[in-house]
Design a protein around this motif. Structure first.
Motif, PDB file in Angstrom:
ATOM      1  N   GLU A 318      46.178 131.829  55.847  1.00 43.68           N
ATOM      2  CA  GLU A 318      45.438 130.667  56.346  1.00 43.68           C
ATOM      3  C   GLU A 318      43.925 130.899  56.240  1.00 43.68           C
ATOM      4  N   LEU A 319      43.502 132.126  56.561  1.00 39.40           N
ATOM      5  CA  LEU A 319      42.072 132.443  56.507  1.00 39.40           C
ATOM      6  C   LEU A 319      41.551 132.422  55.074  1.00 39.40           C
ATOM      7  N   VAL A 320      42.376 132.925  54.148  1.00 40.04           N
ATOM      8  CA  VAL A 320      41.960 132.927  52.742  1.00 40.04           C
ATOM      9  C   VAL A 320      41.750 131.503  52.247  1.00 40.04           C
ATOM     10  N   PHE A 321      42.707 130.607  52.565  1.00 39.65           N
ATOM     11  CA  PHE A 321      42.573 129.224  52.108  1.00 39.65           C
ATOM     12  C   PHE A 321      41.441 128.502  52.834  1.00 39.65           C
ATOM     13  N   LYS A 322      41.169 128.935  54.049  1.00 41.76           N
ATOM     14  CA  LYS A 322      40.016 128.373  54.759  1.00 41.76           C
ATOM     15  C   LYS A 322      38.728 128.724  54.023  1.00 41.76           C
ATOM     16  N   ARG A 323      38.644 129.983  53.580  1.00 40.63           N
ATOM     17  CA  ARG A 323      37.477 130.398  52.799  1.00 40.63           C
ATOM     18  C   ARG A 323      37.414 129.634  51.474  1.00 40.63           C
ATOM     19  N   GLN A 324      38.583 129.430  50.852  1.00 45.12           N
ATOM     20  CA  GLN A 324      38.614 128.719  49.581  1.00 45.12           C
ATOM     21  C   GLN A 324      38.158 127.270  49.766  1.00 45.12           C
ATOM     22  N   ASN A 325      38.601 126.655  50.870  1.00 43.71           N
ATOM     23  CA  ASN A 325      38.153 125.286  51.151  1.00 43.71           C
ATOM     24  C   ASN A 325      36.640 125.232  51.334  1.00 43.71           C
ATOM     25  N   GLU A 326      36.105 126.217  52.041  1.00 45.74           N
ATOM     26  CA  GLU A 326      34.662 126.259  52.255  1.00 45.74           C
ATOM     27  C   GLU A 326      33.922 126.416  50.931  1.00 45.74           C
ATOM     28  N   LEU A 327      34.483 127.286  50.050  1.00 45.40           N
ATOM     29  CA  LEU A 327      33.859 127.498  48.747  1.00 45.40           C
ATOM     30  C   LEU A 327      33.897 126.216  47.913  1.00 45.40           C
ATOM     31  N   GLU A 328      35.067 125.533  47.903  1.00 48.05           N
ATOM     32  CA  GLU A 328      35.195 124.297  47.134  1.00 48.05           C
ATOM     33  C   GLU A 328      34.280 123.216  47.682  1.00 48.05           C
ATOM     34  N   GLU A 329      34.152 123.170  48.998  1.00 51.54           N
ATOM     35  CA  GLU A 329      33.286 122.170  49.609  1.00 51.54           C
ATOM     36  C   GLU A 329      31.838 122.371  49.185  1.00 51.54           C
ATOM     37  N   ILE A 330      31.426 123.636  49.109  1.00 56.70           N
ATOM     38  CA  ILE A 330      30.060 123.919  48.653  1.00 56.70           C
ATOM     39  C   ILE A 330      29.871 123.458  47.216  1.00 56.70           C
ATOM     40  N   TYR A 331      30.865 123.763  46.359  1.00 55.09           N
ATOM     41  CA  TYR A 331      30.763 123.376  44.961  1.00 55.09           C
ATOM     42  C   TYR A 331      30.759 121.854  44.806  1.00 55.09           C
ATOM     43  N   ARG A 332      31.665 121.188  45.544  1.00 60.62           N
ATOM     44  CA  ARG A 332      31.705 119.729  45.444  1.00 60.62           C
ATOM     45  C   ARG A 332      30.410 119.106  45.962  1.00 60.62           C
ATOM     46  N   GLY A 333      29.840 119.711  46.979  1.00 54.47           N
ATOM     47  CA  GLY A 333      28.608 119.175  47.549  1.00 54.47           C
ATOM     48  C   GLY A 333      27.444 119.175  46.581  1.00 54.47           C
ATOM     49  N   VAL A 334      27.494 120.099  45.612  1.00 49.48           N
ATOM     50  CA  VAL A 334      26.407 120.153  44.617  1.00 49.48           C
ATOM     51  C   VAL A 334      26.920 119.780  43.227  1.00 49.48           C
ATOM     52  N   HIS A 335      28.091 119.065  43.178  1.00 43.46           N
ATOM     53  CA  HIS A 335      28.636 118.524  41.923  1.00 43.46           C
ATOM     54  C   HIS A 335      28.883 119.616  40.890  1.00 43.46           C
TER      55      HIS A 335
END
Length: 565
Positions: A318-335
């Motif tokens: 769960e923690l790993v996917f939480k980190r992955q979500n955070e990483l994807e959110e950062i990437y999506r936020g800057v296109h």
């Protein structure tokens, strides 16, 4: 010359002797002694009297010699005492007179010197005894042997010598005071360290020397070199142990905070270990709370860390996917382009394989997140300018649609607001060339610095800008041709009116053909490029649909372009 007492004067003694001889003659007459016997007895009496006189004279002579001897001894003793005491200022003489008078004159001086000698010996003995006792304490020999008086050199009991001894005693007393202060300081330090680490203070100190805890029989605390060395070693050992325990608790406290952050532990659970986490930023000297470094505290924290580690293992996926979500959110936020499905599948395979330490994986993902944040920060300036470009392009699209509307000036609700918006939109559109130029410069500089193309939602932003610039130039050219065509049409209409006297009807293809005008085509911007036809299709469309409505209001061609951002 000494006179005989009256009882021994010659006249009286002779009278007494004559009376006795007369009585003796009467007795001899009565007895009938012969003259020979009488003469013999008289000779014996005379000899006995002489013997008695001789003995008395001898005794008197011996008494005189004794007095001489006594006087000489007194004088000698006085000389020795004066020499031993250093009292050279004392002077005496036997004076004149009889022997007894001389002895009487010497006796007070002798007694005074003897008194001084006795006091001096007492001072020396007391001083030397204290010196011996302090030396024994410093040497660590325990109670000094006091069965015999300290050896004194009775020939040197001067005030100077006593002063030297007292000076030495003062030095020893000062050293004793300093040593005692050191001992007390070490004991206090051991007590403080014992309180902090929950040590048995009494046992710790008594193992060094019993007198440090309970001095018995008036014995002071041990100040020997050995005791001081042991105390110093104990203080150093406890300080090292304190440092070691503090570092261990700080490490455990940091681990606790990391685990709490990973597991989103509630505040109540974290508060139970606030006394541990508060030590993380403290130095050794700042830690003084009772029992805060006890072994029971360390063991309790170790148990809690172990429990959280077990819990972390069960929640690691769960923690790993939480980190992955955070990483994807950062990437999506800057296109930025991110393949979520592939990345998640790789993570699942890694976790299920068991060949990777999940803690290291989380740490690696934290590094990726930090790197992504830095990269997002480096793209922020460009993205802000892209947002301005996007907004200006949307306003340009709206302005195109607005100017195609034949009823835009008709009285109605919201007309006034649309007019104001159109005015602002024209100003904003006029700045588009400078915005695009500035953005292009920024992108090129970024790509030159990073060595990679700047992608915006998987597409090259520089290519998008170039395409937009080309399309905008084509649109401006189309607008110019449209204005020229309109002018020719109006000229043609005027000529027809002059020839035939009336205006011809509008061609059928010129009525409300807004959908086919070049203005209706959308340029490629970040917000509108996905539903747009290719550049080739737009060019073909431009050749076919070139009919311009008569009510078209062209944008000013020579408006000043602001180069602001």
């Amino acid at each position: 010359m000494t006179t005989l007492p009256p009882s021994l004067s010659p006249s009286r003694s002779q009278t007494t002797c004559a009376s006795l001889l007369q009585e003796l003659q009467i007795i001899w007459d009565e007895i009938g002694e012969s003259d020979g016997e009488r003469d013999k007895m008289l000779l014996e009496l005379e000899q006995e009297c002489l013997d008695i006189y001789r003995r008395k004279v001898e005794m008197t002579r011996k008494y005189k010699a004794d007095l001489h001897h006594c006087l000489a001894q007194s004088e000698s003793e006085i000389a020795n005492l004066v020499s031993a005491l250093g009292e050279h200022s004392i002077s005496f003489s036997r004076g004149k007179g009889t022997l007894k008078q001389q002895i009487s004159s010497v006796r007070p001086v002798l007694e005074d010197l003897r008194s001084k000698m006795e006091q001096r010996v007492k001072d020396f003995t007391e001083t030397q005894s204290q010196i011996v006792r302090i030396c024994a304490e410093i040497a660590g020999n325990g109670q000094p042997i006091m069965s015999a008086d300290p050896q004194l050199n009775e020939r040197d009991l001067t005030v100077k010598k006593l002063g030297e001894l007292k000076s030495h005693l003062q030095e020893l007393q000062n050293e004793k005071i300093i040593r005692l202060e050191k001992v007390n300081s070490h004991i206090n330090m051991i007590h403080e360290l014992s309180v902090v680490m929950s040590f048995d203070f009494l046992k710790t100190v008594s193992d060094i020397h019993l007198s440090l805890i309970d001095p018995a029989n008036g014995q002071s605390k041990s100040i020997s070199n050995d005791t001081l060395a042991k105390l110093t070693g104990m203080v150093y050992s406890l300080q090292q142990e304190k440092q070691k325990r503090l570092q261990k608790l700080q490490c455990l406290g940091s681990t606790l905070m990391e685990l709490w952050n990973l597991l989103d532990s509630p505040a109540d659970e974290q508060k139970r270990f606030e006394h541990v986490t508060s030590l993380i930023s403290r130095s050794v000297d700042e830690v003084s709370r009772q029992g805060c470094l006890g072994l029971d505290i360390i063991e309790h924290v170790e148990v809690e860390v172990e429990r959280l580690n077990v819990l972390k293992g069960s929640k690691m996926k769960e923690l790993v996917f939480k980190r992955q979500n955070e990483l994807e959110e950062i990437y999506r936020g800057v296109h930025m382009d991110v393949n979520s499905d592939a990345a998640r599948q790789i993570l699942i395979n890694l976790i299920e394989s068991g060949n990777v330490d999940v803690s290291n994986l989380l740490s690696s993902m934290d590094d990726q997140i930090a790197k992504a944040k830095q990269e997002a920060l480096s793209r922020k300036d460009i993205l802000d300018k892209v947002e301005k470009w996007r907004h200006a392009s949307e306003e340009e699209k709206w302005l195109d649609d607005y100017e195609k509307d034949e009823n835009r000036y008709s009285a109605g609700r919201g007309v006034h607001k649309n007019l104001k918006r159109a005015e602002k939109a024209r100003i904003l559109v006029s700045k588009l060339p400078s915005v695009v130029e500035n953005l292009t410069t920024k992108v090129k500089a970024w790509e030159l610095e990073k060595g990679i193309p700047f992608l915006y939602d998987k597409a090259s932003l520089l290519h998008m800008l170039e395409e937009y610039t080309v399309l905008r130039q084509e649109r401006e050219e189309e607008k110019r041709r449209s204005r020229e065509q309109k002018r020719l049409q109006e000229q043609f209409a005027a000529e027809q009116e002059a020839l035939f006297g009336s205006r011809p009807k509008k061609p059928l293809g010129q009525t409300n053909t807004m959908a086919g005008t070049p203005i209706s085509r959308r340029v490629s911007t970040p917000s509108g490029r996905h539903g747009v036809s290719s550049l080739k299709e737009r060019r073909e469309s431009a050749r076919v649909n070139n009919v311009i409505p008569l009510n078209f209001v062209a944008l000013p061609k020579d408006d000043s372009v602001s180069r602001g951002n």
